[in-house]
Motif scaffolding. Structure first.
Motif, short mmCIF file in Angstrom:
data_model
loop_
_atom_site.label_atom_id
_atom_site.label_comp_id
_atom_site.label_asym_id
_atom_site.label_seq_id
_atom_site.Cartn_x
_atom_site.Cartn_y
_atom_site.Cartn_z
N PRO A 25 46.26 1.95 33.78
CA PRO A 25 46.74 2.51 32.58
C PRO A 25 45.86 2.14 31.39
N LEU A 26 45.10 1.23 31.55
CA LEU A 26 44.15 0.70 30.19
C LEU A 26 42.53 0.95 30.53
N GLN A 27 42.49 1.86 31.44
CA GLN A 27 41.01 2.37 31.60
C GLN A 27 40.78 3.34 30.41
N LEU A 28 39.47 3.05 29.91
CA LEU A 28 39.19 3.81 28.65
C LEU A 28 38.16 4.86 29.40
N TYR A 29 38.11 6.01 28.65
CA TYR A 29 37.06 7.24 29.10
C TYR A 29 36.27 7.36 27.99
N LEU A 30 35.02 7.86 28.44
CA LEU A 30 33.97 8.15 27.03
C LEU A 30 34.34 9.78 27.00
N THR A 31 34.50 10.64 27.67
CA THR A 31 34.47 12.00 27.65
C THR A 31 35.87 12.56 28.20
N ARG A 32 36.11 13.96 27.57
CA ARG A 32 37.28 14.56 28.21
C ARG A 32 37.05 14.85 29.54
N LYS A 33 36.00 14.92 30.11
CA LYS A 33 35.86 15.58 31.23
C LYS A 33 36.15 14.27 32.51
N GLU A 34 35.58 13.22 32.12
CA GLU A 34 35.95 11.94 32.61
C GLU A 34 37.54 11.48 32.75
N TRP A 35 38.15 11.96 31.71
CA TRP A 35 39.63 11.70 31.42
C TRP A 35 40.36 12.57 32.35
N THR A 36 40.14 13.91 32.36
CA THR A 36 40.90 14.89 33.10
C THR A 36 40.60 14.73 34.64
N GLN A 37 39.21 14.15 34.82
CA GLN A 37 39.01 13.98 36.12
C GLN A 37 39.81 13.15 36.71
N HIS A 38 39.90 11.87 36.02
CA HIS A 38 40.87 10.62 36.57
C HIS A 38 42.25 11.38 36.85
N MET A 39 42.93 12.04 35.77
CA MET A 39 44.29 12.57 36.20
C MET A 39 44.26 13.55 37.14
N ARG A 40 43.25 14.31 37.49
CA ARG A 40 43.28 15.22 38.63
C ARG A 40 43.00 14.28 40.06
N GLU A 41 42.32 13.34 40.11
CA GLU A 41 42.07 12.66 41.27
C GLU A 41 42.83 11.35 41.25
N GLU A 42 43.39 10.86 40.33
CA GLU A 42 44.21 9.50 40.65
C GLU A 42 45.54 9.75 40.79
N HIS A 43 45.95 10.95 40.22
CA HIS A 43 47.34 11.39 40.22
C HIS A 43 47.54 12.49 41.14
N GLU A 44 48.77 12.92 41.52
CA GLU A 44 49.15 13.89 42.24
C GLU A 44 48.67 15.24 41.60
N ALA A 45 47.77 15.72 42.15
CA ALA A 45 47.41 17.14 41.49
C ALA A 45 47.98 18.32 42.20
N SER A 46 48.33 19.44 41.31
CA SER A 46 48.77 20.62 41.98
C SER A 46 47.64 21.44 42.19
N LYS A 47 47.81 22.41 43.03
CA LYS A 47 46.76 23.47 43.50
C LYS A 47 47.11 24.95 42.98
N TYR A 48 46.35 25.35 42.60
CA TYR A 48 46.49 27.01 42.31
C TYR A 48 45.30 27.94 42.62
N TRP A 49 45.53 29.03 42.76
CA TRP A 49 44.35 30.07 43.39
C TRP A 49 44.38 31.22 42.25
N LEU A 50 43.07 31.33 41.75
CA LEU A 50 42.87 32.57 40.73
C LEU A 50 42.17 33.64 41.72
N CYS A 51 42.56 34.88 41.40
CA CYS A 51 42.12 35.80 42.33
C CYS A 51 40.99 36.52 41.42
N SER A 52 39.53 36.38 41.70
CA SER A 52 38.65 36.99 40.80
C SER A 52 38.49 38.26 41.29
N ALA A 53 39.05 38.90 42.47
CA ALA A 53 38.79 40.30 42.93
C ALA A 53 39.66 41.19 41.96
N CYS A 54 40.47 40.75 40.99
CA CYS A 54 41.31 41.52 40.22
C CYS A 54 40.35 41.84 38.94
#
Length: 495
Positions: A347-376
């Protein structure tokens, strides 16, 4: 002579350069525009920041004991600096003897300034390699009771931000005081207290105000002397105290702050990249871009080469005061992002960049998957893999062969952190109000970044902080430079 210099310590080489600069102050030909005095101030600033003059375990010699290449480069620069200063003295003597001949010292001056700038850049690289260890050691000595005034101030800001616009317009502070902060908001407050302690730790670790009796630096007085024709004579010097008034005129001050008694060297965890050239690239990373208003760097004289950061107390070249470079440096000290999801294991880990911040929330918390169809024609989002599979088979069967579908699905998979229900620094969302998850994340990132700047040092410190720094109960930041509080088009971010 050269062999002896190559084998000496950084401490000895630094002391020799300091002595040569002091001797240059006594040379009338060099004292135009107070150049030697200003360079001595700059050199003292580097020496105190880098630990080059320390004699204990915190010394630069000790820290670079296993970094042979970096130590050799630093020592070579110091030896070259001493040689250039000796040449300056020689040129000055020629000028005294042959007053009708004009001796050009500008090129020597530029070379000396360039060497000093390289020393500062190497010190910055050394400190950068040990940044994580320095933060960890600071956090080990964190005590929130030193920052009670800051905590109350931050709690008030959070409570005010939780009010609706109509409540703010009424200006009724009675609505603020009884409110309790949420767990995530309290986490953001605690993160700011940790940041403030890191600044104090940096000041206590790297600098300490010398006692009043020790702040006088003995420097030679320049004496104009008539020299008989054909005779070379070293100008006489008479030791004289260098007053505080003189120090204020030629900032940063000449009296080098002493290193405190802590003798544990900072662990250099990563490789040290030796900078090259007169100016290193310091492009601000886009991942830290934000609308947050950063303060201006401290004021410094127009002839200064370096200045000291009020947060990390690192000596920086004046080029670092430029907007994007200053913002990048200060964001490294602040580490502006903190996780805002419940049940965080860090909870008190500090992050320099927004990329590190969102990566933590994506990897350390239960992330949800979704799929984007690039063929459309316009990418279509699917939250269930089976639905995306069916879509590919029925809508794009002619373009995506059946044996390619698993690969296409894998390439189209994305993850997102658990959705935020609301910004922790804003009033709660109304029931049933639809919020775009990406827009909410952007909004929360801006607020968290701006809130982290509330941790920056105050010009008037609270009692617990002054006690920690052993500064006594009264006064401002003593002789330490603070942020330039003036505003205008020249501010660090144009505000």
């Amino acid at each position: 002579m050269e062999k002896a210099r190559a084998s000496r310590s950084i401490l000895a080489a630094t002391s020799a350069c300091r002595q040569r600069l002091t001797e240059c102050i006594a040379m009338p030909a060099l004292m135009a525009d107070e150049w030697p005095r200003k360079r001595l101030a700059d050199f003292n600033l580097w020496a105190s920041d880098s630990g080059a003059m320390a004699k204990q375990r915190a010394s630069l010699d000790r820290r670079l004991a296993d970094k042979h290449t970096v130590r050799e480069v630093t020592l070579n620069l110091l030896n070259l600096l001493e040689n250039l200063l000796i040449r300056c003295k020689s040129k000055a003597l020629e000028t005294l003897v042959k007053r009708d001949e004009e001796t050009d010292l500008l090129e020597l001056f530029e070379d000396i300034e360039d060497i000093m700038a390289q020393l500062v850049r190497i010190s910055a690289a050394i400190r950068g390699a040990g940044m994580r260890a320095r933060f960890d050691r600071a956090d080990d000595s964190f005590n929130p009771e030193r920052h009670t005034e800051l905590q109350r101030h931050l709690e008030f800001l959070v409570q005010v931000s939780s009010l609706g616009e109509s409540q703010k317009e009424r200006g009724n502070l009675d609505l603020v005081s009884p409110r309790n902060t949420t767990a995530v908001a309290q986490r953001l407050i605690s993160a700011n207290l940790i940041r403030r302690h890191r600044y104090l730790y940096a000041r206590r670790r790297w600098t300490k105000q010398a006692p009043e009796s020790e702040t006088v630096t003995t420097l030679p007085v320049v004496l104009e002397e008539s020299i008989p024709s054909g005779q070379v004579q070293t100008p006489a010097t008479v030791p004289a105290p260098f007053s505080k008034a003189d120090v204020r005129e030629t900032k940063p001050q000449l009296a080098a702050p002493s290193v405190i008694t802590s003798t544990v060297p900072t662990v250099i965890q990563g490789p040290i990249q030796i900078p090259h050239g007169r100016q290193s690239s310091m492009t601000a990373p886009s991942s830290t871009s934000s609308k947050a208003v950063y303060p201006k760097p401290p004021k410094f004289g127009k002839d200064a080469l370096f200045f000291r950061c009020p947060c990390c107390f690192q000596t920086l070249p004046v080029t670092s005061a430029k907007r994007s470079r200053w913002r990048k440096h200060l964001s490294q000290d602040i580490q502006p992002y903190t996780c805002i999801l419940d049940d965080c294991s860090k909870p008190l880990q500090l992050y320099l960049t927004r990329k590190e911040w969102t990566q933590h929330m994506r990897e350390e918390h239960e992330a949800s998957k979704y799929w984007l169809c690039s063929a459309c024609l316009e990418p279509t989002r699917f939250d269930v893999e089976g639905h995306f599979d069916h879509h590919l088979r029925t809508q794009h069967g002619d373009d995506v062969h059946e044996d390619q579908i698993p690969t296409f699905i894998s390439m189209s998979t994305h993850t997102s952190p658990p959705s935020l229900l609301s910004c922790p620094l804003c009033p709660p969302q109304a029931d049933g109000e639809e919020v775009d998850p990406d827009a909410l994340l952007d909004h929360a990132a801006e607020h968290i970044h701006s809130f982290s700047l509330q941790s920056l040092p105050w010009p008037i410190m609270e009692d617990g902080e002054r006690e920690y720094l052993q500064l006594g109960p009264d006064g401002h930041l003593d002789d330490i430079e603070f942020f330039d509080t003036a505003s205008g088009p020249d501010s660090a971010d144009g505000s």
